[in-house]
Write a protein that holds these residues in place. Structure first.
Motif: not given
Length: 665
Positions: A166-178, A182-188
């Motif tokens: 579960i932690m693998l999924a939880y900590q793989s969630r992306p940062l919210d672009p809102e 635009d930096s959300w994808r690189a940070s993700w």
């Protein structure tokens, strides 16, 4: 009182990292005390539905309530490498100092949390930040090894792989672009590449070593100097620490233990839920505002004593009553002892002496329910007759008078094993007049840990040992006309991983007994709670109810048993949700498959398949994982794979494949 909410604020750390937070404030501009909840589960969309009515309630009662995402989680900068690290505590010290210096805070801070937030509330209190004046710790522990989701009685909990997955999924969630732009994808993508393989991190430490000692406040209770309100629940898995905290802490402390699962008590299931938020405000008013609310006049322990209940997997309400113990340990609780008899009886007088042996089928434990109740259907232990056929069973005569227990029962055994590594599982049960059997408490013990979790030692086959198995704390009333049963087995699947060989244990009944913590019914005082209260709920739409299923099957040709749980749409039965005010949709599905052959512990195999989807129109992300584990005589083999997608296109993959040596396990 009207409130105002700041959806997102940044809290700067001294190394340049920013932590994301959500803030609830009273409408006026007065300086007020602050209540901090500091966890890694995403304040934006992970715990939003739970946060809004709780922290909004605190703000409506004159507090600044602030929900902070830890480093590397949610929209917070940085990387989260593991749980309960020193960095986590260091950041918390800075967060508390920052809060105390804000124009809306009067300099007094309380810290509260459930589970992870309950853990780090105690851990941070032990660091003594000057502005921290009180703590509420719900469903937590003082010992990270003995009472967390990784090990139990020196045995590997199968929830270690479940929670790690579960932690693998939880900590793989992306940062919210809102929030971050635009930096959300690189940070993700960076977060995905740095993602640790959580279950293997924890499996590498199979004894109570420095890894677990860090963050275990039982190492020195005197480090904590602020008042503590400890919350536990009988259907939860973090209750044993509550009596230990009451006994070990020297600071002002109180405790409440209810019938619930791993859910805040104002939403508690099984009920009755209580006015926990009102109790919290009483605690904060006393310690943060200096008002005498009478909270310190309450008994040290207020606990719910359950009446006899049928052994049904789904239970929404537990009959019983609230009782109070003015001090803990309580002089009103004595010990009633029962001698184990070779006639399979539990005797208050002389018992027939003899030796009895047991080698349980490896699938023993199918009726055990979940290690941690969360309010889902089918999670409670079912009729124990299903497992009692694979155990040594000892019964009292029919009770002429009711017996009420509160605390931890202890089974003291003289036993020997034919293998150097073996385990024992013990169940305390209520045998009802219709023959059905309800589990009241239980415990498992790796017998190589019989004397120490830090320095386990193999058994000498054939040698007799005195072993004390301390069962989980419980509050239960055995009625007149029922029997008390204790059951002893050598496996507890699918809750714990099997020992490497099928061991036979031999019990010498002449020197074995059950000690029950029996409570004197001296009048319980006025122990009661207000009905549950909540602040305003967050706007929420359930897009699909989802489903939760549980079943087991037995292959009578191969001799294997498979135990399956499957949550579709919502991991804990919540279904597919949309948070309407931020337009974010969430769907989380996970399937567990645990298979074992009754005559072969090395046949144990565990597989989890998971999918987590989140996003909104034009921004959809998905994380799929598969994890598996098996073992041989000397090693564990654990693997995992993860695929992350954006709008249907794969953007990252991770693979792990590790061999970890068995350490007396």
């Amino acid at each position: 009182m009207t409130i105002r909410i700041q959806e997102h604020i940044w809290i700067p750390m001294s190394d340049g990292t920013r932590l994301g937070a959500r803030l609830w404030l009273p409408e006026d501009d007065a300086k007020v005390p602050a209540v901090l909840e500091y966890i890694p589960y995403r304040k934006r969309d992970g715990t939003r539905g739970r946060d809004e009515p709780m922290h909004g309630y605190f703000a409506g009662n004159g507090y600044a309530a602030i929900r902070v995402d830890m480093r590397g989680t949610g929209e917070s900068d940085g990387h989260m490498a593991d749980e309960y690290l020193a960095q986590e505590q260091d950041d918390a010290l800075e967060v508390i100092a920052w809060i105390a210096a804000q124009p809306w805070c009067d300099g007094n801070v309380g810290m509260m949390g459930k589970s992870w937030g309950g853990f780090n509330g105690l851990q941070v209190a032990a660091r003594r930040p000057p502005a921290l004046k009180a703590v509420i710790s719900a469903y937590s522990t003082d010992n990270r090894y003995t009472d967390d989701i990784h090990y139990m009685g020196g045995l590997l909990l199968n929830d270690n792989l479940w929670w790690g997955t579960i932690m693998l999924a939880y900590q793989s969630r992306p940062l919210d672009p809102e929030i971050v732009g635009d930096s959300w994808r690189a940070s993700w993508l960076e977060r995905l590449q740095k993602l640790p393989f959580f279950p293997a991190l924890w499996l590498e430490h199979q004894r109570y070593d420095a890894y677990w000692q860090h963050g275990s406040v039982c190492e020195d209770f005197s480090d904590i100097e602020v008042p503590v309100l400890a919350i536990g629940a009988w259907a939860d898995s973090y209750t044993n620490a509550v009596p230990r905290l009451l006994e070990g802490l020297k600071t002002p402390r109180k405790a409440i233990i209810g019938p619930w699962g791993h859910i805040y008590p104002h939403d508690g299931v099984p009920g009755p839920a209580i006015g926990f938020l009102q109790e919290a405000v009483r605690w904060w008013d006393h310690w943060l505002k200096g008002r005498d609310t009478g909270v310190m006049n309450e008994p040290d322990l207020r606990a719910y004593t359950s009446d006899s209940v049928a052994p049904e997997g789904t239970r929404n309400f537990t009959p019983g009553r609230w009782v109070g113990e003015a001090q803990w340990p309580s002089p009103e609780i004595g010990t009633t002892s029962f001698q184990l008899g070779a006639d399979h009886g539990l005797h208050t007088g002389t018992a027939p002496a003899g030796q009895l042996s047991i080698c349980s089928p490896q699938s023993h434990g199918k009726a055990g329910g979940e290690w941690m109740g969360t309010g889902c259907v089918g999670e409670h232990p079912t009729d124990q007759r299903l497992d009692d056929g694979g155990a040594l069973v000892f019964d009292t005569p029919i009770l002429a008078d009711a017996i009420e227990v509160l605390g931890a029962s202890v089974l003291r055994l003289k036993l020997s094993s034919d293998k150097p590594v073996a385990q024992v599982s013990v169940r305390l049960s209520d045998v009802r007049p219709d023959g059905s059997v309800t589990r009241v408490s239980y415990q498992v013990l790796n017998l190589t840990h019989r004397d120490s979790h830090a320095e386990p030692a193999p058994l000498v086959p054939g040698q007799a040992y005195d072993v004390a198995v301390k069962l989980n704390d419980c509050g239960y009333r055995f009625p007149a006309g029922h029997r008390i049963r204790v059951s002893i087995a050598t496996a507890y699947w699918p809750m714990v991983w099997p020992s490497p060989e099928a061991a036979t244990l031999t019990i010498d009944t002449a020197t074995s007994r059950l000690d029950l913590p029996t409570r004197s019914d001296t009048g319980d005082g006025a122990v009661s709670f207000a009905p549950p209260a909540h602040g305003p709920a967050t706007p929420l739409t359930q897009l699909d109810p989802g489903s939760v299923k549980r079943w087991s099957s037995q292959d009578h040709v191969a001799g294997t048993t498979t135990y399956v749980t499957e949550g579709i749409g919502g991991l804990f039965g919540e279904g597919i949700l949309r948070f309407d005010d931020i337009g974010t949709e969430l769907s989380h599905s996970l399937k567990r498959e645990l298979t074992i052959a009754d005559n072969d512990p090395l046949s144990a195999h565990y597989k989890l398949t998971q999918s987590y989807e989140m996003g909104r129109d034009g921004w959809r992300t998905k994380v799929d994982t598969v994890t598996e584990m098996h073992s041989d005589l000397t090693n564990f083999y654990i693997r995992g794979e993860l695929t992350a997608s954006e709008n249907g296109a794969v953007v990252a993959t991770r693979n792990w494949d590790q061999v970890i040596k068995r350490d007396g396990l």
